[in-house]
Write an enzyme that holds these catalytic residues in place. Structure first.
Site, PDB file in Angstrom:
ATOM      1  CE1 TYR A 196     -40.408   7.190 -17.628  1.00 48.64           C
ATOM      2  CE2 TYR A 196     -41.265   5.757 -19.347  1.00 48.64           C
ATOM      3  CZ  TYR A 196     -40.988   5.990 -18.019  1.00 48.64           C
ATOM      4  OH  TYR A 196     -41.295   5.027 -17.079  1.00 48.64           O
TER       5      TYR A 196
ATOM      6  CB  THR B 137     -47.987  -1.604 -13.375  1.00 47.89           C
ATOM      7  OG1 THR B 137     -46.928  -2.366 -13.943  1.00 47.89           O
ATOM      8  CG2 THR B 137     -48.350  -2.197 -12.028  1.00 47.89           C
TER       9      THR B 137
END
Ligand code: UDP
Length: 312
Positions: free
Chosen positions: A143, A173
């Site tokens: 990632y 988030t």
């Protein structure tokens, strides 16, 4: 009519972004392979958008839009580590396809990068000028390095072909529509607390994150899109840093749960401290997060309460 293509539009952030774009009167195209996204996230808007069930690694539909919001990529550690090759390919080839399309149709690209490009940072807080401290050979590399290479592609396409690009490094988030099972700390803790099950803290729990509520984040993305520059990099998030232990206590208190906290082995390459330096976006755009953690957690708890009630 202004038009936008949102890749990864059926995901947590993508679906909120699409609703915000529709509110602003955009014509919206959405592309998603439903690997981690769900059509149910788009329930309220599906009849008002054009939806392509497609992988961003395959050549994209030639839609003529003003802006491409490129979000498509598994983003939670549990999801992106499930098939590491798929993750790094999505990042690289997906971004390549998006940039090629943007070049062809003359559109702007808003590329959602990640705080993970800073790795386990040795500089704190992290500003956009920090190069990061990333392991190329670990469980998070697919990632982190995928997103870093994708940022480089954005830079090259801007330099070589003048494609207007804004790179947005999104920090942690949370909010409604996080997946129940994506393994992120906020959703894990809330779901376990609502079920009165133990909350598992990895490592000492003294590692930190700074959590941004989804509505603030979407507002930030739109403001960055409106910012008239041809190439820019911004951190986006909330800079209120707390430890994982403190978060666990807050969730237990706000849910009124009987859960207790248990400790498990720490995760490999888990960043120990993370907090965005938001000086740049505050100065350039005047954006800052408005929703504090307690308020955001309450809204998120309500969401998961209703999801769990429907399930039972
Ligand atoms: N974490 C935890 N328990 C969980 C899930 C996560 O203690 O059930 C910790 C994890 O080790 C990390 C932090 O919470 O230190 C944030 O993890 P998350 O997966 O939400 O996001 P990250 O910022 O690591 O990508």
């Amino acid at each position: 009519m202004t038009s936008a293509l949102v890749t990864g539009g059926a995901g947590f952030l993508g679906s909120h972004l699409i609703e915000a774009l529709l509110k602003k009167g955009y014509l919206v195209y959405c592309l998603d392979n439903l690997y981690t996204g769900h059509l149910s996230n788009l329930e309220k808007v599906l009849d008002r958008i054009v939806f392509y069930k497609q992988d961003v690694q395959n050549p994209l539909p030639k839609v003529k839009v003003d802006v491409i919001f490129h979000l498509a990529c598994p983003a939670s550690p549990v999801h992106y580590q499930k098939d590491e090759l798929f993750t790094i390919n999505t990042s690289y080839f997906g971004t390549y396809n998006v940039l090629e399309l943007a070049r062809e149709i003359n559109s702007e690209v808003i590329f959602t990068s990640t705080s993970e490009i800073y790795g386990d940072p040795v500089v704190h807080p992290q500003s956009e000028s920090y190069f990061g401290n990333v392991n190329t050979l670990g469980p998070r590399s697919c990632y982190d390095e995928g997103k870093r290479a994708a940022e480089t592609l954005c830079y090259i396409y801007h330099k070589k072909y003048a494609v207007p690009v804004k790179i947005v490094r999104i920090f942690n988030t949370y909010g409604p529509r996080m997946s129940l099972n994506d393994g992120r700390v906020v959703s894990n803790f809330i779901v376990k607390a609502l079920r009165n099950e133990p909350l598992t803290v990895f490592g000492s729990g003294e590692q930190t994150r700074a959590f941004c509520y989804v509505d603030d984040l979407i507002e930030g993305l739109l403001r960055i899109h409106e910012y008239k520059r041809n190439f820019e990099v911004f951190n986006l998030g909330n800079d209120n840093e707390i430890t994982v232990n403190k978060l666990a206590q807050m969730v237990i208190q706000l849910t009124g749960s009987k859960s207790h906290i248990v400790f498990n082995q720490s995760l490999e390459d888990d960043p120990f401290r993370r907090r965005p330096d938001l000086t740049k976006i505050k100065k350039a755009i005047g954006w800052e997060a408005k929703i504090n953690l307690e308020e955001g957690l309450k809204k998120t708890i309500e969401y998961f309460r209703s999801v769990l009630t429907c399930e039972s």
